[in-house]
Design an enzyme around this catalytic site. Structure first.
Site, PDB file in Angstrom:
ATOM      1  N   LYS A 282       0.841  -1.199   0.000  1.00 47.18           N
ATOM      2  CA  LYS A 282       0.000   0.000   0.000  1.00 47.18           C
ATOM      3  C   LYS A 282       0.876   1.250   0.000  1.00 47.18           C
ATOM      4  O   LYS A 282       0.686   2.160  -0.794  1.00 47.18           O
ATOM      5  CB  LYS A 282      -0.932  -0.026   1.211  1.00 47.18           C
ATOM      6  CG  LYS A 282      -1.831   1.178   1.288  1.00 47.18           C
ATOM      7  CD  LYS A 282      -2.817   1.070   2.428  1.00 47.18           C
ATOM      8  CE  LYS A 282      -3.574   2.391   2.547  1.00 47.18           C
ATOM      9  NZ  LYS A 282      -4.513   2.397   3.656  1.00 47.18           N
TER      10      LYS A 282
ATOM     11  N   GLU B  53      10.476  -4.711   4.586  1.00 44.64           N
ATOM     12  CA  GLU B  53      10.605  -6.107   4.161  1.00 44.64           C
ATOM     13  C   GLU B  53      10.288  -6.248   2.672  1.00 44.64           C
ATOM     14  O   GLU B  53      10.994  -6.934   1.930  1.00 44.64           O
ATOM     15  CB  GLU B  53       9.637  -7.000   4.968  1.00 44.64           C
ATOM     16  CG  GLU B  53       9.922  -7.065   6.463  1.00 44.64           C
ATOM     17  CD  GLU B  53       9.229  -5.962   7.255  1.00 44.64           C
ATOM     18  OE1 GLU B  53       8.833  -4.932   6.655  1.00 44.64           O
ATOM     19  OE2 GLU B  53       9.107  -6.124   8.477  1.00 44.64           O
TER      20      GLU B  53
ATOM     21  N   GLY C 176      -4.792  -2.061   4.659  1.00 42.27           N
ATOM     22  CA  GLY C 176      -4.051  -3.241   4.193  1.00 42.27           C
ATOM     23  C   GLY C 176      -4.762  -4.541   4.532  1.00 42.27           C
ATOM     24  O   GLY C 176      -4.912  -5.430   3.696  1.00 42.27           O
ATOM     25  N   ARG C 177      -5.230  -4.657   5.777  1.00 41.69           N
ATOM     26  CA  ARG C 177      -5.847  -5.920   6.202  1.00 41.69           C
ATOM     27  C   ARG C 177      -7.251  -6.105   5.650  1.00 41.69           C
ATOM     28  O   ARG C 177      -7.892  -7.124   5.900  1.00 41.69           O
ATOM     29  CB  ARG C 177      -5.817  -6.020   7.730  1.00 41.69           C
ATOM     30  CG  ARG C 177      -6.453  -4.846   8.442  1.00 41.69           C
ATOM     31  CD  ARG C 177      -6.062  -4.801   9.918  1.00 41.69           C
ATOM     32  NE  ARG C 177      -6.562  -3.602  10.591  1.00 41.69           N
ATOM     33  CZ  ARG C 177      -5.937  -2.451  10.616  1.00 41.69           C
ATOM     34  NH1 ARG C 177      -4.790  -2.292   9.989  1.00 41.69           N
ATOM     35  NH2 ARG C 177      -6.448  -1.420  11.266  1.00 41.69           N
TER      36      ARG C 177
ATOM     37  N   GLU D  36      -4.751  -6.370  14.755  1.00 42.04           N
ATOM     38  CA  GLU D  36      -4.258  -5.076  14.277  1.00 42.04           C
ATOM     39  C   GLU D  36      -5.400  -4.058  14.274  1.00 42.04           C
ATOM     40  O   GLU D  36      -5.180  -2.867  14.486  1.00 42.04           O
ATOM     41  CB  GLU D  36      -3.640  -5.194  12.874  1.00 42.04           C
ATOM     42  CG  GLU D  36      -2.849  -3.960  12.479  1.00 42.04           C
ATOM     43  CD  GLU D  36      -1.978  -4.169  11.239  1.00 42.04           C
ATOM     44  OE1 GLU D  36      -0.780  -4.456  11.374  1.00 42.04           O
ATOM     45  OE2 GLU D  36      -2.511  -4.031  10.131  1.00 42.04           O
TER      46      GLU D  36
ATOM     47  N   HIS E  78      -4.505 -32.786  18.093  1.00 45.18           N
ATOM     48  CA  HIS E  78      -3.321 -33.542  18.511  1.00 45.18           C
ATOM     49  C   HIS E  78      -2.222 -32.608  18.985  1.00 45.18           C
ATOM     50  O   HIS E  78      -1.062 -33.000  19.071  1.00 45.18           O
ATOM     51  CB  HIS E  78      -2.858 -34.432  17.363  1.00 45.18           C
ATOM     52  CG  HIS E  78      -3.955 -35.355  16.916  1.00 45.18           C
ATOM     53  ND1 HIS E  78      -4.195 -36.571  17.527  1.00 45.18           N
ATOM     54  CD2 HIS E  78      -4.931 -35.195  15.991  1.00 45.18           C
ATOM     55  CE1 HIS E  78      -5.246 -37.136  16.955  1.00 45.18           C
ATOM     56  NE2 HIS E  78      -5.722 -36.317  16.029  1.00 45.18           N
TER      57      HIS E  78
ATOM     58  N   LYS F 260       9.075  -0.361  14.275  1.00 46.86           N
ATOM     59  CA  LYS F 260       9.694  -0.127  12.959  1.00 46.86           C
ATOM     60  C   LYS F 260      10.813   0.918  13.094  1.00 46.86           C
ATOM     61  O   LYS F 260      11.904   0.753  12.543  1.00 46.86           O
ATOM     62  CB  LYS F 260       8.656   0.398  11.958  1.00 46.86           C
ATOM     63  CG  LYS F 260       7.696  -0.631  11.436  1.00 46.86           C
ATOM     64  CD  LYS F 260       6.792  -0.004  10.365  1.00 46.86           C
ATOM     65  CE  LYS F 260       5.641  -0.905  10.012  1.00 46.86           C
ATOM     66  NZ  LYS F 260       4.671  -0.306   9.095  1.00 46.86           N
TER      67      LYS F 260
HETATM   68  O1  F6P Z   1       3.237  -2.738   9.756  1.00 44.60           O
HETATM   69  C1  F6P Z   1       1.903  -3.088   9.591  1.00 44.60           C
HETATM   70  C2  F6P Z   1       1.437  -2.790   8.193  1.00 44.60           C
HETATM   71  O2  F6P Z   1       1.402  -1.425   7.983  1.00 44.60           O
HETATM   72  C3  F6P Z   1       0.092  -3.417   7.930  1.00 44.60           C
HETATM   73  O3  F6P Z   1      -0.949  -2.671   8.402  1.00 44.60           O
HETATM   74  C4  F6P Z   1       0.129  -3.594   6.470  1.00 44.60           C
HETATM   75  O4  F6P Z   1      -0.827  -4.503   6.008  1.00 44.60           O
HETATM   76  C5  F6P Z   1       1.550  -4.079   6.277  1.00 44.60           C
HETATM   77  O5  F6P Z   1       2.299  -3.366   7.226  1.00 44.60           O
HETATM   78  C6  F6P Z   1       2.123  -3.882   4.917  1.00 44.60           C
HETATM   79  O6  F6P Z   1       2.089  -2.556   4.531  1.00 44.60           O
HETATM   80  P1  F6P Z   1       2.249  -2.138   3.013  1.00 44.60           P
HETATM   81  O7  F6P Z   1       1.132  -2.759   2.244  1.00 44.60           O
HETATM   82  O8  F6P Z   1       2.206  -0.639   2.999  1.00 44.60           O
HETATM   83  O9  F6P Z   1       3.584  -2.650   2.514  1.00 44.60           O
END
Ligand code: F6P
Length: 553
Positions: A214, A220, A273-274, A359, A390, A518
């Site tokens: 987003k 990452e 995002g979620r 979240e 299990h 972060k």
């Molecule tokens: O760090 C949490 C977050 O901001 C989530 O809310 C989001 O889904 C995820 O990181 C990834 O963010 P992006 O889509 O901006 O890479």
């Protein structure tokens, strides 16, 4: 609950009753006092029709709350509390595209991706959807070619959190609807192993890298995208643009990173995002699923939107489920609940729900910034059944703390021979039954004696082999695992999460709690890579030293 049953108010009558003051929100506390120590089995005695009365339905789903420590009066009181906290107005605001995420000054437009919401947002979503549909169709048809002219039939989806969990779950859940001949892999973690595994054995000439982010700033995702881009360049030289696509609410950043405009698929800032699995974030899945499957998924979500938007609280599945979550968490004090889908293809559902629920609702202050008296959301956890039987079911049956369980059962269309389907269903029902009825020490003792054990040994073992029972569970029946049913299931969970937030007076659409870690990680990475350490707490400093030593050795 059916409106024509005696003693059950339909939505209209309920609102009238509310206006006349017949149902008060502080009835929730009174209901809590009344029911906290009441055995669930006794509730079946109070209401012999309970198995039906507390079973509700909506498109593709059945929600059975009869094995929960709740009754119709408690649900009415919770509905009253929701109304008092502005449930109707908030629901209207959500679907009208008003600003419902006050801390970020945004609407929450995810239903518009499913065709439900303000016209301009729906139109905008449909425009992007048409582009995605065409692009995915070209991949399926072998018409999207790369730098060498070879058709693209391998896709690596790079994203994290909401840009990863939904597509992964979707791809698993709809496995029977996959397109033959298309490989789709995912990479999310900053651990280099993740992207290396995803790229292993792929041919750069046939590979599309889809970067879903987003913000297009996430550490990452950026790191994995860099690695993938370097891998493409190594195989193909500089002409790699046919092999890159981006899905983002920040198209300029994707362009600056090197993605061609024609391969950038935007979505609105007002899609969290979620809540974004319905957007172009699922582009790679769309291509890897059969034509039409993703649109059917959207249609299922849209059917649940219409239900949530239109049904009165006491007939509204997400609202009732939110009331139940609030009840268990706030009134009965459950610190967590376990989600156990009895479906291998839904194995990733608990992980998806962890982000969606924790979240969204893991907040310490209400929408006005005042500290919450009770936490809105507990811990969501779980794993697929019957596997979970299990592993952690021992604790669910005999642990001191009673943890509510949500069983998700696919009612129709299970794969495998009939006896397997019966066995899977029997296991889900048996676990719920065992949690409810338990087994007393006396019963355990009598069984051991009947099996020929000597009395002293049976007496010693009886407490170990007894089950307290009286442990609550919900049974969520999913019609089948068609794209429509799966869409309805995910939209149900989204609305439940949001409705639960409204019941607690919090904003489910922001996530400031992810920021501090972060920022500190950025600073610590520089320190681990050799920069002078700023003042650190003693424990972190000791770990920096330990890790620095090992990095150089
Ligand atoms: O760090 C949490 C977050 O901001 C989530 O809310 C989001 O889904 C995820 O990181 C990834 O963010 P992006 O889509 O901006 O890479």
């Amino acid at each position: 609950m059916r409106a024509n049953q005696p003693g059950v108010l339909d939505g209209r009558k309920f609102r009238t009753a509310l206006l006349r003051g017949m149902v008060k929100q502080d009835d929730v506390a009174a209901a809590g006092r009344r029911l906290a120590d009441k055995p669930i089995l006794a509730l079946f005695g109070d209401d012999p029709g309970r198995a039906d009365t507390l079973c509700f339905s909506a498109p593709h789903l059945i929600l059975d709350l009869s094995k929960q420590r709740v009754d119709v009066d408690a649900l009415r009181a919770l509905a009253a509390r929701a109304q008092a906290r502005g449930f109707d107005a908030k629901r209207t605001a959500l679907f009208s595209g008003a600003i419902v995420n006050a801390t970020e000054g945004r609407a929450a437009l995810h239903p518009s991706l499913r065709g439900v919401g303000p016209q301009d947002a729906v139109r905008e979503a449909e425009g992007v959807r048409a582009r995605v549909r065409t692009f995915a169709g070209r991949i399926r048809a072998g018409a999207l070619t790369g730098a060498t002219g070879a058709a693209i039939d391998q896709i690596v989806h790079i994203g994290i959190g909401g840009s990863d969990l939904g597509p992964r779950l979707l791809f698993d859940a709809l496995k029977p609807f996959r397109t033959r001949g298309i490989t789709l892999r995912f990479a999310s973690n900053i651990d280099g192993a993740d992207i290396f595994d995803a790229l292993e054995g792929l041919d750069p000439a046939r590979t599309l890298i889809v970067v879903a982010s987003k913000t297009f700033t996430t550490l990452e995702t950026r790191a994995n995208a860099e690695t993938a881009r370097a891998w493409l360049k190594q195989g193909l030289g500089d002409a790699i643009s046919p092999h890159l696509a981006a899905v983002t609410a920040a198209p300029a950043r994707a362009g600056a990173w090197g993605v061609d405009d024609a391969h950038i698929f935007p979505f609105s800032e007002a899609i969290g995002g979620r809540y974004s699995v319905w957007s172009a974030v699922s582009l790679a899945c769309d291509a890897a699923l059969q034509e039409g499957a993703f649109d059917r998924f959207l249609a299922g979500g849209g059917a649940m939107d219409a239900h949530f938007r239109d049904a009165p609280f006491l007939e509204n599945l997400p609202a009732l489920a939110a009331a139940l979550q609030t009840w268990n968490r706030e009134i009965l004090g459950a610190a967590s609940y376990a989600c156990v889908p009895y479906a291998t293809r839904l194995e990733k559902l608990p992980a998806y729900l962890q982000q969606l629920e924790m979240e969204s609702n893991g907040k310490g202050v209400d929408e006005n910034g005042a500290a919450l008296e009770a936490s809105a959301a507990g811990v969501t956890w779980g794993a697929a059944g019957a596997n979970a039987q299990h592993s952690f079911f021992q604790l669910l049956h005999q642990g001191v703390e009673k943890i509510p369980v949500e069983f998700v059962v696919q009612m129709h269309g299970l794969e495998g021979p009939p006896e397997r389907r019966a066995a899977l269903h029997a296991n889900a029902l048996a676990q719920a039954e065992a949690l409810l009825i338990g087994k007393s020490a006396e019963e355990a003792y009598a069984e051991m004696i009947a099996a020929g054990m000597d009395a002293a040994r049976a007496e010693a073992l009886a407490p170990h082999r007894a089950f307290s029972g009286d442990r609550s569970s919900t049974l969520l029946g999913l019609e089948d695992l068609s794209p429509e049913s799966f869409g309805a299931l995910l939209a149900f969970y989204e609305h439940r999460t949001v409705a639960q937030a409204w019941m607690s007076g919090i904003n489910p659409f922001d996530q400031w709690g992810v920021e501090l870690g972060k920022a500190l990680a950025k600073r610590l990475q520089a320190v681990l890579e050799g920069e002078d350490a700023p003042p650190l707490d003693a424990s972190t400093r000791a770990w920096v030293e330990r890790l620095r030593e090992r990095r150089t050795s």
